[in-house]
Design an enzyme around this catalytic site. Structure first.
Site, PDB file in Angstrom:
ATOM      1  N   ASP A   1      -3.515  11.631  27.861  1.00 48.22           N
ATOM      2  CA  ASP A   1      -3.765  11.111  26.337  1.00 48.22           C
ATOM      3  C   ASP A   1      -2.429  11.519  25.625  1.00 48.22           C
ATOM      4  OD1 ASP A   1      -4.845  10.252  23.967  1.00 48.22           O
ATOM      5  OD2 ASP A   1      -6.453  11.788  24.157  1.00 48.22           O
ATOM      6  N   ALA A   2      -1.413  10.375  25.655  1.00 49.37           N
ATOM      7  CA  ALA A   2      -0.187  10.669  25.195  1.00 49.37           C
ATOM      8  C   ALA A   2      -0.134   9.797  24.205  1.00 49.37           C
ATOM      9  CB  ALA A   2       0.884  10.328  26.180  1.00 49.37           C
ATOM     10  N   LYS A   3      -0.720   8.767  23.943  1.00 48.07           N
ATOM     11  CA  LYS A   3      -0.554   7.556  22.736  1.00 48.07           C
ATOM     12  C   LYS A   3       0.812   7.126  22.589  1.00 48.07           C
ATOM     13  CE  LYS A   3      -4.673   9.406  20.429  1.00 48.07           C
ATOM     14  NZ  LYS A   3      -5.129  10.648  21.385  1.00 48.07           N
ATOM     15  N   ARG A   4       1.372   6.869  23.681  1.00 53.91           N
ATOM     16  CA  ARG A   4       2.764   6.300  23.607  1.00 53.91           C
ATOM     17  C   ARG A   4       2.866   4.764  23.122  1.00 53.91           C
ATOM     18  NH1 ARG A   4       3.648  11.257  23.517  1.00 53.91           N
ATOM     19  NH2 ARG A   4       4.905  12.424  24.926  1.00 53.91           N
TER      20      ARG A   4
END
Length: 283
Positions: free
Chosen positions: A104-107
């Site tokens: 869950d990095a939301k890059r």
């Protein structure tokens, strides 16, 4: 010789692997969110050592009963390089155990920077490579192309933010009504999944958004890919909220619970029991 970083290796597509995991273990995704307060509640130090013990305990306890695990990258980054090393260990151990991981990095970025993010989280031989990663499309969906293409090449997946449950998200995602930004993101994701078999491009849609997906015209059943639905448990969503939010798309949803399950720790048996209870309530 090991494969070149980013190069394709034989691996079933992410959509197929996720479908197999759901058939074997149910649809629950468990978030690994090592908040400082949780570490303290478990009797652990807010340190890389405490972070590692927490993370591996969750993996061992709930990995066998969850479709996937979703480590929250920010809570590892706050410990710097040593925290990211713990995340690397967690991802490697999960892979060895056959447990799917969603970083869950939301890059999200453009050009060569997005390509670098894609290689970090989806490239072969990269220490942070997970089975899938969350992406932010608000520099334009097509800005995600390096990650979309690399995921296809390596048999990994992505989950693109579409309709989040935080109130601030409405100021962007709901704009346009039936021609909303969220709908355009969902439409673009569905186009990536054209073809036979379950697709590898998923969406993030909060479990607590109510009927927003229907009101805004998101055709989630036609996505042909998974929907990651955070918000089960501590944020208030259960079976009824999932049915309201997703309707006919419910068979494609990965309900995600973090705090409500993690609060049952630190004993592995209690963690697994809470994960199983949560999973069974969502059936």
């Amino acid at each position: 010789m090991p494969p070149e970083a980013g190069a394709a290796v034989p691996r079933a597509p992410f959509g197929e692997r996720l479908a197999a995991a759901r058939a074997a273990r149910g649809s629950l995704c468990v978030g690994i969110d090592p908040h400082p307060g949780l570490l303290v509640a478990w009797g652990l130090e807010d340190s890389p050592a405490g972070l590692e013990r927490f993370s591996l305990t969750v993996l061992d306890a709930v990995g066998p009963v969850a479709a996937a695990l979703k480590p929250q990258v920010a809570l590892y980054e706050r410990h710097g390089a040593r925290g990211l090393a713990v995340l690397e260990t967690l991802l490697a151990r999960a892979a060895d155990a056959g447990v799917l991981t969603i970083a869950d990095a939301k890059r999200g970025d453009i050009g060569s920077t997005m390509r670098a993010y894609a290689e970090a989280w989806l490239g072969e031989g990269r220490p942070l490579a997970a089975d899938a990663v969350t992406l932010n499309p608000y520099l334009g969906f097509e800005s995600l192309r390096p990650a979309l293409d690399l995921a296809t090449a390596t048999g990994r997946g992505v989950f693109v933010l579409a309709l989040t449950s935080n109130p601030e998200g409405r100021s962007v995602q709901h704009v346009g009504g039936r021609a909303s930004v969220a709908r355009s993101v969902a439409h673009a994701a569905a186009a990536e999944n054209a073809g036979p078999g379950p697709g590898h491009v998923g969406l993030v849609v909060g479990a607590t958004v109510g009927d927003a997906a229907q009101r805004l015209g998101l055709d989630l059943p036609s996505l042909n890919g998974p929907v990651l639905a955070p918000g089960v448990g501590a944020q208030g969503a259960g079976r009824r909220e999932l049915e309201t939010a997703f309707g006919a798309a419910l068979p494609f949803v990965l309900p995600t619970s973090s705090r409500a399950i993690l609060a049952a720790g630190p004993h592995p048996a209690a963690l697994r029991a809470e994960a199983e209870r949560t999973r069974d309530l969502l059936v």
